[in-house]
Design a protein around this motif. Structure first.
Motif, PDB file in Angstrom:
ATOM      1  N   UNK A  85     141.629  23.254  63.683  1.00  8.67           N
ATOM      2  CA  UNK A  85     140.917  24.531  63.641  1.00  8.67           C
ATOM      3  C   UNK A  85     140.435  24.839  62.229  1.00  8.67           C
ATOM      4  N   UNK A  86     141.284  24.587  61.250  1.00 13.97           N
ATOM      5  CA  UNK A  86     140.878  24.786  59.855  1.00 13.97           C
ATOM      6  C   UNK A  86     139.705  23.876  59.517  1.00 13.97           C
ATOM      7  N   UNK A  87     139.779  22.635  59.971  1.00 14.34           N
ATOM      8  CA  UNK A  87     138.724  21.671  59.685  1.00 14.34           C
ATOM      9  C   UNK A  87     137.438  22.009  60.433  1.00 14.34           C
ATOM     10  N   UNK A  88     137.572  22.713  61.548  1.00 19.07           N
ATOM     11  CA  UNK A  88     136.395  23.088  62.317  1.00 19.07           C
ATOM     12  C   UNK A  88     135.502  24.070  61.592  1.00 19.07           C
ATOM     13  N   UNK A  89     136.087  24.814  60.674  1.00 16.32           N
ATOM     14  CA  UNK A  89     135.325  25.813  59.919  1.00 16.32           C
ATOM     15  C   UNK A  89     134.462  25.150  58.851  1.00 16.32           C
ATOM     16  N   UNK A  90     135.033  24.148  58.165  1.00 22.29           N
ATOM     17  CA  UNK A  90     134.306  23.550  57.036  1.00 22.29           C
ATOM     18  C   UNK A  90     134.170  22.030  57.130  1.00 22.29           C
ATOM     19  N   UNK A  91     134.552  21.462  58.288  1.00 25.52           N
ATOM     20  CA  UNK A  91     134.474  20.004  58.431  1.00 25.52           C
ATOM     21  C   UNK A  91     134.138  19.595  59.844  1.00 25.52           C
ATOM     22  N   UNK A  92     134.768  18.514  60.296  1.00 20.03           N
ATOM     23  CA  UNK A  92     134.447  17.944  61.605  1.00 20.03           C
ATOM     24  C   UNK A  92     135.462  18.284  62.693  1.00 20.03           C
ATOM     25  N   UNK A  93     136.414  19.135  62.384  1.00 20.78           N
ATOM     26  CA  UNK A  93     137.432  19.575  63.356  1.00 20.78           C
ATOM     27  C   UNK A  93     138.353  18.460  63.824  1.00 20.78           C
ATOM     28  N   UNK A  94     138.448  17.376  63.041  1.00 21.56           N
ATOM     29  CA  UNK A  94     139.289  16.265  63.483  1.00 21.56           C
ATOM     30  C   UNK A  94     140.415  15.916  62.504  1.00 21.56           C
ATOM     31  N   UNK A  95     140.610  16.746  61.490  1.00 21.41           N
ATOM     32  CA  UNK A  95     141.601  16.392  60.460  1.00 21.41           C
ATOM     33  C   UNK A  95     143.005  16.282  61.041  1.00 21.41           C
ATOM     34  N   UNK A  96     143.375  17.206  61.913  1.00 23.05           N
ATOM     35  CA  UNK A  96     144.707  17.150  62.512  1.00 23.05           C
ATOM     36  C   UNK A  96     144.902  15.896  63.339  1.00 23.05           C
ATOM     37  N   UNK A  97     143.854  15.489  64.055  1.00 23.43           N
ATOM     38  CA  UNK A  97     143.924  14.278  64.881  1.00 23.43           C
ATOM     39  C   UNK A  97     144.082  13.045  63.991  1.00 23.43           C
ATOM     40  N   UNK A  98     143.308  12.990  62.919  1.00 16.19           N
ATOM     41  CA  UNK A  98     143.386  11.847  62.005  1.00 16.19           C
ATOM     42  C   UNK A  98     144.771  11.739  61.367  1.00 16.19           C
ATOM     43  N   UNK A  99     145.303  12.873  60.937  1.00 16.07           N
ATOM     44  CA  UNK A  99     146.621  12.858  60.309  1.00 16.07           C
ATOM     45  C   UNK A  99     147.703  12.469  61.316  1.00 16.07           C
ATOM     46  N   UNK A 100     147.560  12.935  62.537  1.00 17.83           N
ATOM     47  CA  UNK A 100     148.536  12.560  63.569  1.00 17.83           C
ATOM     48  C   UNK A 100     148.473  11.057  63.841  1.00 17.83           C
ATOM     49  N   UNK A 101     147.272  10.520  63.978  1.00 18.11           N
ATOM     50  CA  UNK A 101     147.124   9.077  64.191  1.00 18.11           C
ATOM     51  C   UNK A 101     147.764   8.281  63.049  1.00 18.11           C
ATOM     52  N   UNK A 102     147.484   8.707  61.820  1.00 19.46           N
ATOM     53  CA  UNK A 102     147.991   7.992  60.651  1.00 19.46           C
ATOM     54  C   UNK A 102     149.496   8.018  60.549  1.00 19.46           C
ATOM     55  N   UNK A 103     150.083   9.186  60.689  1.00 22.84           N
ATOM     56  CA  UNK A 103     151.536   9.272  60.524  1.00 22.84           C
ATOM     57  C   UNK A 103     152.297   8.737  61.732  1.00 22.84           C
ATOM     58  N   UNK A 104     151.708   8.811  62.915  1.00 22.77           N
ATOM     59  CA  UNK A 104     152.343   8.157  64.065  1.00 22.77           C
ATOM     60  C   UNK A 104     152.361   6.642  63.871  1.00 22.77           C
ATOM     61  N   UNK A 105     151.254   6.113  63.366  1.00 24.04           N
ATOM     62  CA  UNK A 105     151.177   4.668  63.113  1.00 24.04           C
ATOM     63  C   UNK A 105     152.172   4.258  62.035  1.00 24.04           C
ATOM     64  N   UNK A 106     152.266   5.061  60.976  1.00 23.69           N
ATOM     65  CA  UNK A 106     153.212   4.769  59.898  1.00 23.69           C
ATOM     66  C   UNK A 106     154.647   4.813  60.414  1.00 23.69           C
ATOM     67  N   UNK A 107     154.953   5.843  61.193  1.00 30.18           N
ATOM     68  CA  UNK A 107     156.301   5.976  61.769  1.00 30.18           C
ATOM     69  C   UNK A 107     156.671   4.758  62.606  1.00 30.18           C
ATOM     70  N   UNK A 108     155.764   4.348  63.493  1.00 28.67           N
ATOM     71  CA  UNK A 108     156.050   3.226  64.379  1.00 28.67           C
ATOM     72  C   UNK A 108     156.186   1.917  63.613  1.00 28.67           C
ATOM     73  N   UNK A 109     155.340   1.740  62.599  1.00 23.63           N
ATOM     74  CA  UNK A 109     155.374   0.490  61.831  1.00 23.63           C
ATOM     75  C   UNK A 109     156.658   0.359  61.025  1.00 23.63           C
TER      76      UNK A 109
END
Length: 214
Positions: free
Chosen positions: A28-52
């Motif tokens: 939601x924060x990113x939707x105001x000044x960006x592409x509204x996907x920052x939370x999704x990107x961070x979730x993908x990244x840290x989930x991948x890091x956690x699993x690895x």
């Protein structure tokens, strides 16, 4: 306390949990000044890091854990946060090199290396409305607390508080980097999503260390 591969694996798991819980707010924060996907990107990244890192054996040292997290995050996230956090973890791994366990002071140095890695890779300075506005004061606060005799958990708790203040301060800033820079003065009044997610990450690290210390 001593911080080993088990502590770091738990830390990445705790960060992933915190980011998932915060995903929608960050988008939601990113939707105001960006592409509204920052939370999704961070979730993908840290989930991948956690699993690895969870897949690593007990013989893995802190450097192996951090380097593995870096590669996994970068592979999972093509957006700007991917290279930034990958660099953070690679720098952290370099500082930890040769150590089977990290002391409280060692971990604070690892944390400071993360912040410096993000700053160097992003070529950003405080005041430009980026995650650096949270990470730089966090690193400074952690170093000051550690120098005063604080444990790693206490130092990163101080870092989380400083990061929160830094993120809040981005509301008054004009974005100078990334896609939000095109908004100019219209970016004023909104917290930078990267700074907001940095607070989530740093707070999760502080809580994870506190739990490990208990």
């Amino acid at each position: 306390m001593t911080i080993d591969e088990t502590t770091l694996k738990s830390m990445f798991s705790d960060i992933a949990t915190a980011i998932t819980a915060d995903r929608d707010r960050l988008c939601a924060l990113d939707g105001v000044i960006g592409d509204a996907d920052h939370g999704i990107a961070m979730e993908l990244g840290f989930n991948a890091a956690r699993d690895a890192v969870a897949a690593l054996g007990p013989e893995a040292d802190p450097t192996a854990v951090l380097n593995t997290a870096a590669k996994a995050f970068l592979n999972a996230v093509g957006a700007s946060s991917g290279p930034l956090y990958a660099t953070a973890f690679m720098r952290a791994g370099a500082v930890a090199k040769g150590k089977a366990v990290l002391s409280d002071a060692d971990f604070v140095e690892v944390f400071r290396a993360m912040a410096q890695g993000i700053r160097d890779r992003g070529k950003a300075e405080p005041g430009e409305k980026t995650m650096i506005d949270a990470w730089v004061p966090a690193a400074e606060a952690a170093a000051a607390a550690s120098a005063g005799g604080a444990s790693a958990a206490e130092a990163i708790d101080a870092a989380a508080k400083a990061a929160d203040k830094g993120a809040e301060a981005t509301k008054a800033m004009v974005a100078a980097k990334g896609r939000s820079a095109r908004l100019g003065d219209r970016s004023i009044g909104h917290v930078d999503p990267g700074a907001a997610s940095a607070v989530t990450v740093i707070t999760a690290i502080a809580k994870s260390l506190s739990a490990a210390q208990a």
